[in-house]
Each structure stands twice: as C-alpha cells, then as structure tokens.
Scaffold this motif. Sequence first.
Motif, mmCIF file in Angstrom:
data_model
loop_
_atom_site.group_PDB
_atom_site.id
_atom_site.type_symbol
_atom_site.label_atom_id
_atom_site.label_comp_id
_atom_site.label_asym_id
_atom_site.label_seq_id
_atom_site.Cartn_x
_atom_site.Cartn_y
_atom_site.Cartn_z
ATOM 1 N N GLU A 1 60.687 -2.834 30.678
ATOM 2 C CA GLU A 1 59.679 -2.815 29.613
ATOM 3 C C GLU A 1 59.001 -1.448 29.562
ATOM 4 O O GLU A 1 58.791 -0.815 30.589
ATOM 5 C CB GLU A 1 58.638 -3.905 29.859
ATOM 6 N N PHE A 2 58.641 -1.034 28.352
ATOM 7 C CA PHE A 2 57.962 0.248 28.194
ATOM 8 C C PHE A 2 56.466 0.094 28.429
ATOM 9 O O PHE A 2 55.826 -0.804 27.887
ATOM 10 C CB PHE A 2 58.189 0.809 26.785
ATOM 11 N N ILE A 3 55.916 0.978 29.233
ATOM 12 C CA ILE A 3 54.465 1.066 29.414
ATOM 13 C C ILE A 3 53.908 2.135 28.482
ATOM 14 O O ILE A 3 52.865 1.970 27.873
ATOM 15 C CB ILE A 3 54.119 1.379 30.876
ATOM 16 N N GLU A 4 54.645 3.222 28.393
ATOM 17 C CA GLU A 4 54.259 4.282 27.460
ATOM 18 C C GLU A 4 55.521 5.011 27.039
ATOM 19 O O GLU A 4 56.431 5.257 27.830
ATOM 20 C CB GLU A 4 53.260 5.251 28.104
ATOM 21 N N LEU A 5 55.572 5.366 25.764
ATOM 22 C CA LEU A 5 56.701 6.100 25.204
ATOM 23 C C LEU A 5 56.132 7.207 24.333
ATOM 24 O O LEU A 5 55.492 6.944 23.325
ATOM 25 C CB LEU A 5 57.575 5.145 24.379
ATOM 26 N N GLN A 6 56.341 8.441 24.769
ATOM 27 C CA GLN A 6 55.821 9.597 24.039
ATOM 28 C C GLN A 6 57.002 10.386 23.490
ATOM 29 O O GLN A 6 57.878 10.797 24.257
ATOM 30 C CB GLN A 6 54.995 10.499 24.957
ATOM 31 N N GLY A 7 57.058 10.586 22.207
ATOM 32 C CA GLY A 7 58.168 11.327 21.621
ATOM 33 C C GLY A 7 57.713 12.223 20.483
ATOM 34 O O GLY A 7 56.958 11.787 19.617
ATOM 35 N N THR A 8 58.198 13.448 20.484
ATOM 36 C CA THR A 8 57.793 14.412 19.458
ATOM 37 C C THR A 8 58.985 15.250 19.016
ATOM 38 O O THR A 8 59.729 15.773 19.854
ATOM 39 C CB THR A 8 56.708 15.381 20.002
ATOM 40 N N GLY A 9 59.165 15.369 17.712
ATOM 41 C CA GLY A 9 60.143 16.304 17.180
ATOM 42 C C GLY A 9 59.500 17.674 17.099
ATOM 43 O O GLY A 9 58.846 17.993 16.091
#
Length: 438
Positions: free
Chosen positions: A194-202
């Motif tokens: 399970e994801f606790i935090e998902l940080q994504g940036t282009g």
Amino acid sequence: MRADGRKPDEKRPISIETDFVRTAYGSCLIATGNTRVICTASVEEAVPPFLKGKGQGWVTAEYAMLPASTTERKKRDGIKKDGRSVEIQRLIGRALRQAVDLKALGERTITLDCDVLEADGGTRTASITGAMVALTCAAERLVREKKLPISPIIHQVAAISAGVIDDEPCLDLCYQEDSHAQVDMNFVMNEKGEFIELQGTGEGRAFTKKELDTIMEYGEKGIRELMDAQREALGDRARYIAPKPLLLVATGNEHKLRELQEMFKDYYTLAPMTAVGFFGPIEENADTFAGNAAIKAEAVCEATGLPAIGDDSGLEVDALDGEPGVYSARYAGEHGDDEANNDLLLSRMEGKEDRSAAFKCALALKIPGKETIIAEGSCPGTILTERRGTGGFGYDPLFLYEPMNKTYAEMNAEEKNQISHRSRAAEMMRSIMSQLLS
C-alpha cells in the motif's frame, strides 16, 4: 546505459548497520550507493501538549544535511531550518507514524533524527528506510525494559526514488541522474504494497501512463528489496514489526514464561500479566491442575480485558498417592522454595521401591466473551535418589526421563520442549488455537 552501469530496475547497493549510536534508544547507519545517513530514535516519556491526556503517543522526525554532506559545504541549519529540510522531516514523520499504533505506544514520544553524512541522491528515501530500522530497535528496547508489553509497530515502511532519465524509466536515482531527470518520483510504501506517500513531478516534461506504470512497477520491486534488507539488518528484532496478538501469561515464573513464549510464538506474542500492571494476587484454591489454570487465566482476562493463558503444573508420585500434586510449588511450605521441596520429596521417598512419577500440566486459555479452553499434558518418569543436572527449575533435577536417560535438569531447552508435560499440553492447545484462528 546508466551512469553507474545499473539496469533500469536495479537499485543501488544497500547496507544497514544497526546500533551505530550506542547512546540512542535505536539507531543505524544506512548507505544506499554513496548516500549515507545516520538514523537515531530517542524516546521521551511525554507527548506534545495537544496530545496530553488522550492516551496515545507521537512519532516525529528531524532531518539535516551535515556541512560536508555535499561537494560544497552546506551551512548548518539555524533556529529556522531551510524549507527543504522542513518538508523532508515532515515527510519522514508522516511516513513513520503509519508504522506505529500510537495508542499502543502510550503517552510517550519517539523522535527520529536523520542526519545526512554524504548526499548522492535519495536522502529522504534513505532516511525513511533507515528510520524504520531505528524505530524497530527502539520498540524492541521498550519491550525488553518492560515499558511496553508488546511492540507498537504495526507496519513495515520503506521508501525509494524513481524517475525518467533520457526517456527511460529508472529506479533509485543517484545525484547525477536526479539532477537532470525528466520525471522525479518518490515512493513510500508498507509491507502490504500500500502507498503511504507518492510524490511525482514532471520536471523536464510530462510523463505518460505507460511510463508511470513502469516506474511504479520498479518502485514496488525496490521497496520489497529494501524491506528484505531491513529485516536482514534487524535479525531477531524483525519480529517486533507487526507482532502477533498479545496473550498475557498468568504467572510470575520466568521459567514458565520463557517456555510458553517459545511454544506459542506462532500464534501470539506472550507477555507476563505484570506487563499491563496486573500483579494479583490470584487465589489458587482448586484441587486439580485444570481448575487452578482456569482460575488464573480467568482472573487475568477479567482484570485486563485481554486474552490470557494460565498454567498449573506439578509432579505426581505414585508411591505418595499423587503428592505433591497441586501443592508442588509449596510442598515444603514456602511457595517456590525449590531446594526445600526437593529435600522433602527425597525424604518421603526413602525406602520406596516404586519410584514412578509423572509431571502433569494443564493450560487454560481465556478469550474475552468465550468459554475457557483447557488442554492437558503428561510426561512419565522416575524419581532419582539424588539430584542430577543444573538446569531447569522445581523438581527437574530429580525427574528422570528414561527414554533419554536424562533428568529435566540435564536437558537443554530444545530437548525439554520436545517431550515435557508442558510441551504436550501446548501441542494440544496449539491444535485448538489453529481451529479458533482459522
């Protein structure tokens, strides 16, 4: 080909050295590639003002990059930290609070300090992965020091970075890759996936659904590998992550407690009744082992509201009409005086030709709202004329188990747990438990 020759889905080499800081409640030095972070856990018997009186604890974090952690000296944080450090330490705190049952922690605070010795990309993710190890070490110490009956850790947490480099999805970016990544992502996950935090940036360009799917696949693979490394570094302490349900033992006898802990570790985490503040007394006034075991288990369960197991056991000698029986621990008058009990038994057995006897055990399991369950076991033997062996307790030095030609006191723990009366009762109880828990 990546700068360091790794495959796209390959994480950097990882090493975790536990107990790196001896003065901390828990600590480790984690290295992922050339990134190295010291993670420590400190315990304070207090909580922030907003949690006072609420019966729960708190987990927080601080993060800092030491001056020589980068090629150009980084200034130390002053009273006011830079925005990046504040953002990262909040992320670490959020992530690790997901690992802990804050009510089970009680009104205490665990602070996780993550100090970067050398930065080569992924310092925040390495900090989270290392802080999980330091947190687990601290939980083990809290249980070992009897400040908690059971570990409050309910999830394993780890973190890793990923991104797109030169139009190719890649796992665990080093600084050279991170500095020109087209897409930069950080994953924080638990052992369930399970994801606790998902940080994504282009950062250099937008990214496609196909690229995102590949990055996520790499991230999940990397997290599983990091969790393996965490457990390997923790060794036996890994069992303090998501421990099995708590089962109180209605005894103050450390020998019995250790034996029962070994026998029931597949089903429960066993702790003495004193671990939750119950000290008795419990009046054992039944005339059978099963009756006394039930009295103890029911008393502890009623007082604490938790599942409890009671044990009553003793020696029955044929030539003495079953003595000492339920009075085994107080045969000579004072409870637990092993020497006096053995001396009295030897004196009463003088001149007896029939020296057959049996150790007997009754285990009672009381779960709130359910009927008490009883399981019994017996081990036949012979009473010697003099003591043999230095191990065990009670009548162990006088009780010979003939198939092994050893007294209980001459056996090691593994041998005794294979044939003893308590192990036979436990085997029956485990069979019952497996049906209850299935």
